[in-house]
Design an enzyme around this catalytic site. Structure first.
Site, short mmCIF file in Angstrom:
data_model
loop_
_atom_site.label_atom_id
_atom_site.label_comp_id
_atom_site.label_asym_id
_atom_site.label_seq_id
_atom_site.Cartn_x
_atom_site.Cartn_y
_atom_site.Cartn_z
N TYR A 25 -31.23 28.66 -46.05
CA TYR A 25 -31.08 27.50 -45.16
C TYR A 25 -32.38 27.27 -44.38
CZ TYR A 25 -29.78 24.80 -41.05
OH TYR A 25 -29.75 23.87 -40.05
N SER A 107 -31.41 23.00 -30.20
CA SER A 107 -30.76 22.02 -31.06
C SER A 107 -29.33 21.72 -30.62
CB SER A 107 -30.75 22.54 -32.50
OG SER A 107 -29.96 21.73 -33.34
N GLN A 128 -32.54 18.96 -27.83
CA GLN A 128 -32.60 18.00 -28.94
C GLN A 128 -31.22 17.40 -29.15
OE1 GLN A 128 -31.02 18.93 -32.08
NE2 GLN A 128 -31.44 16.96 -33.06
N TYR A 130 -28.59 15.03 -31.41
CA TYR A 130 -28.10 14.24 -32.53
C TYR A 130 -27.03 13.30 -31.97
CZ TYR A 130 -30.25 17.29 -36.06
OH TYR A 130 -31.14 17.98 -36.84
N THR A 156 -33.66 13.21 -32.49
CA THR A 156 -34.00 13.28 -33.91
C THR A 156 -33.54 12.00 -34.59
OG1 THR A 156 -33.91 15.69 -33.97
CG2 THR A 156 -33.66 14.53 -36.06
N ARG A 165 -29.31 19.61 -49.87
CA ARG A 165 -30.06 20.87 -50.01
C ARG A 165 -29.28 21.75 -50.98
NH1 ARG A 165 -30.57 20.88 -43.44
NH2 ARG A 165 -31.56 18.81 -43.34
N LYS A 253 -38.33 12.20 -32.65
CA LYS A 253 -38.83 13.06 -33.72
C LYS A 253 -38.35 12.54 -35.08
CE LYS A 253 -38.60 17.90 -35.29
NZ LYS A 253 -37.74 17.71 -36.50
N HIS A 277 -39.02 16.19 -41.32
CA HIS A 277 -37.94 17.17 -41.18
C HIS A 277 -38.23 18.41 -42.01
CE1 HIS A 277 -33.93 16.98 -39.13
NE2 HIS A 277 -33.75 18.09 -39.82
N ARG A 280 -36.84 18.51 -45.59
CA ARG A 280 -35.41 18.80 -45.72
C ARG A 280 -34.56 17.54 -45.77
NH1 ARG A 280 -34.03 23.91 -44.12
NH2 ARG A 280 -32.29 23.32 -42.76
#
Length: 380
Positions: A25, A107, A128, A130, A156, A165, A253, A277, A280
């Protein structure tokens, strides 16, 4: 133990000590990993201009990031699941960053909560965000960051929809990790990791307690949960909404495009982070270092511009600053240290970058990090 002389040494040690699914990961990218690998190739292709017979005895790496004094132009980027790479990972990384005099960013999808990390450090960190489908919950996260005295908010912009992924899907990564027939031997071969996870109370998404359906008890894979909660309708109007709720520095970001850079500034960004990122998200997106000059040209002095994606060494920091970045963020580089040796490993990762940047500045005839510009790059 073999001396650790570079970030790759930390990576190899982390690979041995962390469970495979968790290391993958951290280590891998999306789809065929063209952008992940391109980040490194593009940085490696830049060459530095060696200068000699210049007095470089008194060197300074100190500067500012978003108005805060830092010991070098490097901050710890927001990274999800840090606390399952190593028990209490966010707390350990925040402590290492505080001791090193550089910023730490927590995060939204951290394992240790905003409140747990704040209780463990003296200096406020960055948070950060989301933006979830539930805007009330997003607003509550902003309020919690304000209550914790976070000094900057990092929004972000490039994860409205998650890039696939392959390794995470094949490994069946869950939070917390499940013991299955397929991974039992791998987990049991990591007793240091297992013992740490058994001892810590932080084993789930700390900031999302009570928000994830089912109480957040590892009910779904990470990619499934992101797909259900992250919002593909996110727009620049939402950035302006976040700006209206957040009184401090706002960092956006995930910018690779000049038009997006201008839109971010218009929406209220104090800082733009040029980033893909870490390879990713959109595979076959350009290496972030190649996008940096056009973003610098587009917004000029309207805001600070930082660089992220692929930074593993002090030379990488020097190259990003030479192309117009004010500072850099590191993700994988500090995570390898965390997975290898916990807090001491993060300190080691930062020390490696600091020494590499210092030596590389000297050999390019530079005494002050704030003087770095295109003159340190070799151009045929």
């Amino acid at each position: 133990m073999t001396p650790i002389t570079c970030n790759e040494d930390l990576r190899q040690l982390a690979m041995r000590r962390a469970p495979r699914a968790i290391f993958d990961y951290v280590d891998r990218g999306s789809y065929d990993e063209h952008t992940l690998n391109g980040n490194r190739r593009a940085l490696d292709a830049l060459m530095l201009r060696q200068r000699v017979m210049i007095d470089v005895d008194q060197r300074s790496l100190a500067t500012t990031m978003a108005g805060e004094a830092v010991s070098m132009p490097v901050g710890l980027a927001p990274t999800g699941l840090t606390g399952i790479l190593h028990a209490d990972g966010e707390i350990l990384a925040a402590r290492a960053a505080q001791a090193a005099g550089v910023p730490f960013t927590l995060s939204t999808v951290s394992i240790c909560s905003i409140e747990a990390v704040r209780a463990a450090v003296e200096k406020p960190f960055w948070f950060q965000l989301y933006v979830m489908r539930d805007r009330d919950f997003a607003a509550s996260l902003i309020q919690r960051a304000k209550t914790a005295q976070c000094s900057a908010l990092v929004l972000t912009a490039d994860l409205q929809i998650q890039g696939q992924r392959h390794r995470d899907i094949k490994n069946g990564l869950t939070v917390p990790p499940r013991l299955t027939v397929g991974n039992a031997l791998d987990l049991l071969r990591r007793p240091r990791w297992a013992w740490g996870m058994l001892r810590t109370p932080h084993r789930n998404f700390g900031n999302l307690a009570g928000f994830i359906s089912g109480g957040g008890k590892g009910m779904t894979t990470l990619s499934q949960w992101i797909g259900s909660q992250f919002d593909p309708t996110l727009s620049w109007q939402d950035v302006a909404w976040v700006r209206s709720l957040w009184p401090g520095k706002l960092i956006v970001k995930g910018i690779l495009d000049a038009d997006d850079a201008r839109a971010a500034v218009d929406a209220g960004a104090d800082v733009i982070v040029v980033s893909n990122h870490g390879g990713r998200q959109l595979d076959s997106a350009p290496p972030a270092i190649l996008a940096l000059p056009q973003v610098v040209a587009a917004v000029g002095d309207r805001c600070e511009i930082w660089f992220d994606s692929g930074v593993r060494s002090g030379q990488d920091v020097l190259k990003a600053l030479a192309l117009g970045a004010r500072a850099t963020l590191i993700g994988k580089a500090f995570l390898y240290g965390l997975g290898a040796m916990g807090e001491r490993g993060v300190t080691t990762a930062l020390d490696l970058i600091r020494r590499e940047l210092d030596v590389s500045m000297a050999l390019t005839g530079t005494r002050d990090v704030r003087e770095i510009g295109p003159q340190v790059l070799w151009r045929p």
